[in-house]
Design a protein around this motif. Structure first.
Motif, PDB file in Angstrom:
ATOM      1  N   GLU A  96       0.820  -1.219   0.000  1.00  0.00           N
ATOM      2  CA  GLU A  96       0.000   0.000   0.000  1.00  0.00           C
ATOM      3  C   GLU A  96       0.852   1.267   0.000  1.00  0.00           C
ATOM      4  O   GLU A  96       0.371   2.357  -0.304  1.00  0.00           O
ATOM      5  CB  GLU A  96      -0.975   0.010   1.179  1.00  0.00           C
ATOM      6  N   ALA A 122      -9.699  -3.115  -1.008  1.00  0.00           N
ATOM      7  CA  ALA A 122     -10.208  -2.339  -2.142  1.00  0.00           C
ATOM      8  C   ALA A 122      -9.185  -1.307  -2.600  1.00  0.00           C
ATOM      9  O   ALA A 122      -8.975  -1.106  -3.804  1.00  0.00           O
ATOM     10  CB  ALA A 122     -11.516  -1.654  -1.755  1.00  0.00           C
ATOM     11  N   LYS A 123      -8.533  -0.643  -1.641  1.00  0.00           N
ATOM     12  CA  LYS A 123      -7.529   0.367  -1.989  1.00  0.00           C
ATOM     13  C   LYS A 123      -6.326  -0.261  -2.677  1.00  0.00           C
ATOM     14  O   LYS A 123      -5.802   0.273  -3.662  1.00  0.00           O
ATOM     15  CB  LYS A 123      -7.090   1.123  -0.733  1.00  0.00           C
ATOM     16  N   PHE A 125      -6.294  -3.068  -4.334  1.00  0.00           N
ATOM     17  CA  PHE A 125      -6.708  -3.494  -5.670  1.00  0.00           C
ATOM     18  C   PHE A 125      -6.613  -2.339  -6.662  1.00  0.00           C
ATOM     19  O   PHE A 125      -6.064  -2.489  -7.761  1.00  0.00           O
ATOM     20  CB  PHE A 125      -8.132  -4.043  -5.654  1.00  0.00           C
ATOM     21  N   GLN A 126      -7.157  -1.191  -6.309  1.00  0.00           N
ATOM     22  CA  GLN A 126      -7.131  -0.045  -7.213  1.00  0.00           C
ATOM     23  C   GLN A 126      -5.703   0.404  -7.488  1.00  0.00           C
ATOM     24  O   GLN A 126      -5.360   0.786  -8.622  1.00  0.00           O
ATOM     25  CB  GLN A 126      -7.947   1.109  -6.628  1.00  0.00           C
ATOM     26  N   GLN A 127      -4.882   0.352  -6.465  1.00  0.00           N
ATOM     27  CA  GLN A 127      -3.484   0.737  -6.623  1.00  0.00           C
ATOM     28  C   GLN A 127      -2.767  -0.184  -7.611  1.00  0.00           C
ATOM     29  O   GLN A 127      -2.082   0.269  -8.533  1.00  0.00           O
ATOM     30  CB  GLN A 127      -2.789   0.686  -5.260  1.00  0.00           C
ATOM     31  N   ASN A 129      -4.136  -2.210  -9.800  1.00  0.00           N
ATOM     32  CA  ASN A 129      -4.773  -2.088 -11.115  1.00  0.00           C
ATOM     33  C   ASN A 129      -4.126  -0.961 -11.923  1.00  0.00           C
ATOM     34  O   ASN A 129      -3.927  -1.086 -13.135  1.00  0.00           O
ATOM     35  CB  ASN A 129      -6.270  -1.823 -10.951  1.00  0.00           C
ATOM     36  N   GLY A 130      -3.766   0.107 -11.228  1.00  0.00           N
ATOM     37  CA  GLY A 130      -3.114   1.226 -11.884  1.00  0.00           C
ATOM     38  C   GLY A 130      -1.683   0.936 -12.305  1.00  0.00           C
ATOM     39  O   GLY A 130      -1.113   1.686 -13.104  1.00  0.00           O
ATOM     40  N   TYR A 182     -14.323  -7.353  -7.722  1.00  0.00           N
ATOM     41  CA  TYR A 182     -13.496  -6.191  -8.041  1.00  0.00           C
ATOM     42  C   TYR A 182     -12.896  -6.327  -9.436  1.00  0.00           C
ATOM     43  O   TYR A 182     -12.859  -5.361 -10.211  1.00  0.00           O
ATOM     44  CB  TYR A 182     -12.372  -6.040  -7.001  1.00  0.00           C
ATOM     45  N   HIS A 185     -15.863  -6.195 -12.171  1.00  0.00           N
ATOM     46  CA  HIS A 185     -16.438  -4.857 -12.326  1.00  0.00           C
ATOM     47  C   HIS A 185     -15.467  -3.894 -12.999  1.00  0.00           C
ATOM     48  O   HIS A 185     -15.887  -2.856 -13.538  1.00  0.00           O
ATOM     49  CB  HIS A 185     -16.854  -4.296 -10.959  1.00  0.00           C
ATOM     50  N   THR A 186     -14.184  -4.219 -12.966  1.00  0.00           N
ATOM     51  CA  THR A 186     -13.173  -3.373 -13.602  1.00  0.00           C
ATOM     52  C   THR A 186     -12.889  -3.822 -15.029  1.00  0.00           C
ATOM     53  O   THR A 186     -12.076  -3.219 -15.721  1.00  0.00           O
ATOM     54  CB  THR A 186     -11.876  -3.383 -12.759  1.00  0.00           C
ATOM     55  N   LYS A 208      -6.300  -7.917 -18.048  1.00  0.00           N
ATOM     56  CA  LYS A 208      -6.882  -6.581 -17.942  1.00  0.00           C
ATOM     57  C   LYS A 208      -7.406  -6.116 -19.306  1.00  0.00           C
ATOM     58  O   LYS A 208      -6.686  -6.199 -20.286  1.00  0.00           O
ATOM     59  CB  LYS A 208      -5.825  -5.600 -17.435  1.00  0.00           C
TER      60      LYS A 208
END
Length: 208
Positions: A96, A122-123, A125-127, A129-130, A182, A185-186, A208
């Motif tokens: 993180e 969730a955080k 995952f988004q990190q 994913n980026g 997650y 949905h992405t 992806k």
């Protein structure tokens, strides 16, 4: 409590094999042939680093790997691994806290999300994913419970594991977070999905 396995770093692999035999290992190793040649790889929470040697059996050179591990003792063990002629950057931090402008071809998160409460999961995952390129691959291996495969012994074993790690002050989570929504949905697509240890361990490759 920061999901740091320093207290059991020297015994972690032995403990996992006593309980799960080679299921945790096989779940990760069976994904590795999907790694493209000359690719860049982010490994988040790689543990003692044995996965580096398995990757190097398939690709002994020309990989660029960033290896993020919060446990200093785990990282020290990882740095002693034989990763052939691949380039490996070792970073001692929680995933993180990892920041980069680099986009990776492959992300590996072996038994990472089962450490997190849902908000942090969730955080993260988004990190991550980026950090992954379009059409990149995400290898995830984790424990799995649902109405189909959630036999009583799996619930009991998982509860015992969380209690053990809580006593040691290692993990923040109290229950599994289902990460599949997650990904879906992405817009990720499942390339391969396999189950191990009577479906208690799930290994999925997403694109992806």
């Amino acid at each position: 409590m920061n999901n740091n396995y320093d207290k059991i770093a020297n015994h972690y692999d032995t403990l996992s094999r006593l309980v799960f035999f080679k299921s945790q290992v096989n779940a990760q190793v069976n994904q590795l042939p999907y790694i493209p040649k000359d690719s860049s790889i982010l490994i988040a929470g790689g543990g003692t680093g044995w996965i580096l040697e398995e990757i190097s059996r398939i690709h002994p050179d020309r990989l660029k790997i960033v290896y993020v591990e919060i446990s200093a003792k785990m990282l020290a063990l990882s740095q002693k691994r034989d990763y052939k002629n691949n380039q490996v950057e070792f970073l001692n931090m929680g995933i993180e806290d990892f920041n980069t402008d680099v986009l990776f071809d492959v992300v590996l998160t072996p038994f990472l999300f089962d450490n997190f409460a849902e908000e942090r999961a969730a955080k993260v995952f988004q990190q991550l994913n980026g950090c992954l390129k379009r059409d990149g691959l995400w290898f995830i291996v984790d424990f799995s419970l649902n109405k189909v495969n959630g036999n009583w012994w799996k619930w009991l074993l998982l509860k015992s594991m969380y209690c053990f790690f809580k006593l040691l002050g290692i993990v923040e989570a109290n229950q599994l977070v289902n990460m599949n929504p997650y990904f879906l949905h992405t817009g990720y697509q499942i390339v391969e999905q396999r189950f191990y240890y009577r479906s208690f361990i799930k290994a999925v490759i997403y694109r992806k």
